[in-house]
Design a protein around this motif. Structure first.
Motif, short mmCIF file in Angstrom:
data_model
loop_
_atom_site.label_atom_id
_atom_site.label_comp_id
_atom_site.label_asym_id
_atom_site.label_seq_id
_atom_site.Cartn_x
_atom_site.Cartn_y
_atom_site.Cartn_z
N PRO A 102 0.82 -1.20 0.00
CA PRO A 102 0.00 0.00 0.00
C PRO A 102 0.86 1.25 0.00
O PRO A 102 1.99 1.24 0.50
N LEU A 103 0.31 2.31 -0.57
CA LEU A 103 1.00 3.60 -0.50
C LEU A 103 0.92 4.10 0.93
O LEU A 103 -0.03 3.80 1.66
N PRO A 104 1.91 4.89 1.36
CA PRO A 104 1.86 5.43 2.72
C PRO A 104 0.70 6.40 2.86
O PRO A 104 0.31 7.08 1.91
N GLN A 105 0.13 6.44 4.06
CA GLN A 105 -0.98 7.36 4.37
C GLN A 105 -0.43 8.66 4.87
O GLN A 105 0.53 8.69 5.63
N ASP A 106 -1.06 9.76 4.45
CA ASP A 106 -0.75 11.06 5.05
C ASP A 106 -1.45 11.12 6.39
O ASP A 106 -2.60 10.76 6.50
#
Length: 107
Positions: A102-106
């Motif tokens: 998964p892409l990192p979460q802001d």
């Protein structure tokens, strides 16, 4: 979609559970995912790198058109917030299908 619909409280990306075809939310989402992809493939269109931004915009306008047609005008802000909230989940669902993290979460 009823005008009284509420945005689903979304868990963090790390808390997302696996796809469950018996879950009504997941089953409905999958039906529309397949429908959209099928429509795109049937069109025979090829999206090039140069076309990706207008293609994304056009697809989002199409999705917004469908969503807004299912709601009264006073529900359009809710729909906008829902689309914004769901976008990182949608991208990470695709990444999962591609065996990518998964892409990192802001935060």
């Amino acid at each position: 979609m009823s005008n009284n619909a509420k945005i689903v409280e979304l868990p963090s990306l790390e808390q997302m559970s696996d796809f469950d075809p018996n879950d009504p939310f997941d089953a409905t989402a999958e039906k529309f995912r397949v429908m959209l992809i099928h429509t795109f493939l049937e069109s025979g269109e090829i999206i090039t790198y140069e076309d990706i931004n207008p293609a994304i915009y056009g697809m989002l306008v199409g999705i917004a058109s469908i969503a807004c047609s299912c709601s009264k005008p006073d529900g359009h802000l809710h729909l906008t917030k829902a689309m914004i909230a769901y976008l990182p989940y949608a991208v990470n669902a695709v990444r999962e299908m591609q065996d990518l993290p998964p892409l990192p979460q802001d935060n």
